[in-house]
Design an enzyme around this catalytic site. Structure first.
Site, short mmCIF file in Angstrom:
data_model
loop_
_atom_site.label_atom_id
_atom_site.label_comp_id
_atom_site.label_asym_id
_atom_site.label_seq_id
_atom_site.Cartn_x
_atom_site.Cartn_y
_atom_site.Cartn_z
N LYS A 46 46.44 -49.90 40.09
CA LYS A 46 45.96 -49.66 41.12
C LYS A 46 44.47 -50.14 41.78
CE LYS A 46 49.09 -46.91 42.34
NZ LYS A 46 49.60 -46.66 43.31
N SER A 286 53.47 -43.70 31.95
CA SER A 286 54.35 -44.85 32.61
C SER A 286 54.71 -45.54 32.55
CB SER A 286 54.00 -44.82 34.40
OG SER A 286 52.71 -45.68 34.47
C1 PLP Z 1 49.96 -45.03 35.78
C2 PLP Z 1 50.53 -45.04 37.54
N1 PLP Z 1 51.71 -45.78 36.37
C3 PLP Z 1 53.06 -45.89 38.13
C4 PLP Z 1 52.34 -45.66 39.03
C5 PLP Z 1 53.33 -46.24 40.34
O1 PLP Z 1 52.29 -47.37 40.71
P1 PLP Z 1 52.62 -47.60 42.37
O2 PLP Z 1 51.94 -46.82 43.28
O3 PLP Z 1 52.60 -48.96 42.56
O4 PLP Z 1 54.80 -46.96 42.65
C6 PLP Z 1 51.62 -45.30 39.24
C7 PLP Z 1 50.71 -44.80 40.96
O5 PLP Z 1 51.13 -44.19 41.53
C8 PLP Z 1 49.88 -44.84 38.20
O6 PLP Z 1 49.06 -43.83 38.63
#
Ligand code: PLP
Length: 337
Positions: A46, A286
């Site tokens: 991010k 994630s």
């Molecule tokens: C830890 C984490 N994994 C995955 C994501 C997903 O990424 P994106 O917002 O680029 O889809 C986010 C944020 O939304 C996140 O903070």
């Protein structure tokens, strides 16, 4: 020797590491090389989006530290990144915080001294179900009466996608010398998979984009999906089909997706713990989910010798309060990838 002028200069150029010991231990057919986004200075992918949004708005003369207050409603990594770079650049930053945020992420936002704004409960209730418009209602409420308010709207800001199209995608392409076969990522706002997927497919249309989806039918799901307090939480910040459609209609691009792969929380935990055990790399949920998907891909006969790159958004230290580090043999030994 290099002395940098600001922490913002250190965003990006994160390393890709092949998990060779893990490949061997699991007898994988394909190769897995993870992009370690926790190397970003505020600790996640991010950082790229936050900096791009701020710097593009600066380039358009829409904001400046003397007159602007940045505004966002977010559950964590976006808030941490915006808080850090607002501080580094001298902006005020008003943040509204969603539920289900790990304690560490909230404390990090506090550490960077962002102004945490109270949002009325009735406005926040059901935002995930109501989707992007509900999020924008909250942000607009937070902006009312704030002089120089500049909402960053991560769910619909094109610079979210652009950050990954301009940097994350090219870095993956260059560091793999164009040899990447499969990219794996999760969707929160959709910015990273859209930007990376678009760039990679422009270089080579045969690169496959695989999207990680938490299993909504997981029997462990209710306590493991980040909604309840205490005990285990779930795969924060990446969404299944229904939430994905509600939250990421503008940033996410389904046309770039070749396959959706579902993972359970038990598989996610198992992937996290195997990575820590065999590679000395400890990632968040994630990341664990996308690693589990990468492992599933790498086990397939058809992917023999292929290079699979999962995007690993952040570090496991951000979730220690949820005991993410604890190996749960009772559930992990029973699951396979
Ligand atoms: C830890 C984490 N994994 C995955 C994501 C997903 O990424 P994106 O917002 O680029 O889809 C986010 C944020 O939304 C996140 O903070």
């Amino acid at each position: 020797m290099a002395i940098y002028n600001s922490i913002t200069e250190l965003v990006g150029k994160t390393p890709i590491v092949e998990f060779k010991r893990l490949e061997k231990a699991l007898g994988l057919k394909g190769r897995i090389a993870g992009k370690l986004e926790y190397f970003n200075p505020a600790g996640s992918h991010k950082d790229r989006m936050a900096l791009e949004i701020i710097e593009q708005a600066e380039a358009r003369n829409e904001i400046s530290p003397d007159k602007t207050t940045l505004i966002e409603f977010t559950s964590g990594n976006t808030g941490i990144a915006l808080a850090a770079f607002a501080a580094a650049k001298g902006y005020k930053f008003n943040i509204g915080v969603q539920g289900g945020v790990s304690v560490e992420r909230l404390k990090l936002i506090e550490a960077y001294q962002a102004n945490i704004v109270d949002v009325p409960g009735e406005l926040i209730a059901g935002v995930f179900e109501r989707g992007i418009e509900a999020f924008e209602d909250v942000i607009n409420y937070m902006s009312e009466g704030v002089p120089g308010a500049y909402p960053t709207y991560q769910l619909s800001n094109a610079d979210n996608i652009n950050a990954h199209y301009k940097h994350t995608g090219p870095e993956i392409w260059e560091d793999t010398e164009g040899k990447i076969d499969i990219f794996v990522g999760g969707v929160g706002t959709g910015g990273s998979t859209h930007g990376v997927g678009k760039y990679l497919k422009e270089q080579n249309p045969n690169v496959k984009v695989v999207i990680t989806q938490p299993d909504v039918n997981d029997v462990l799901h209710p306590i493991l999906n980040g909604v309840e307090d205490g005990g285990f939480h779930g795969i924060h910040a990446v969404y299944d089909g229904e939430k994905l459609n509600a939250l990421a209609p503008k940033n996410y691009n389904a046309d770039l997706t070749d396959e959706y792969v579902t993972v359970s929380y038990a598989q996610t935990l198992k992937a996290i713990h195997l990575l820590a055990k065999y590679e000395g790399i400890f990632v968040g949920a994630s990341s664990g989910a996308s690693l589990a998907v990468a492992i599933k891909q790498a086990l397939r006969e058809e992917n023999e010798g292929k290079l699979i790159v999962p995007l690993l958004p952040d570090n496991g230290e951000r979730y220690l309060s949820e005991d993410i580090q604890k190996v749960r043999h009772d559930i992990e030994d029973a699951v396979e990838f």
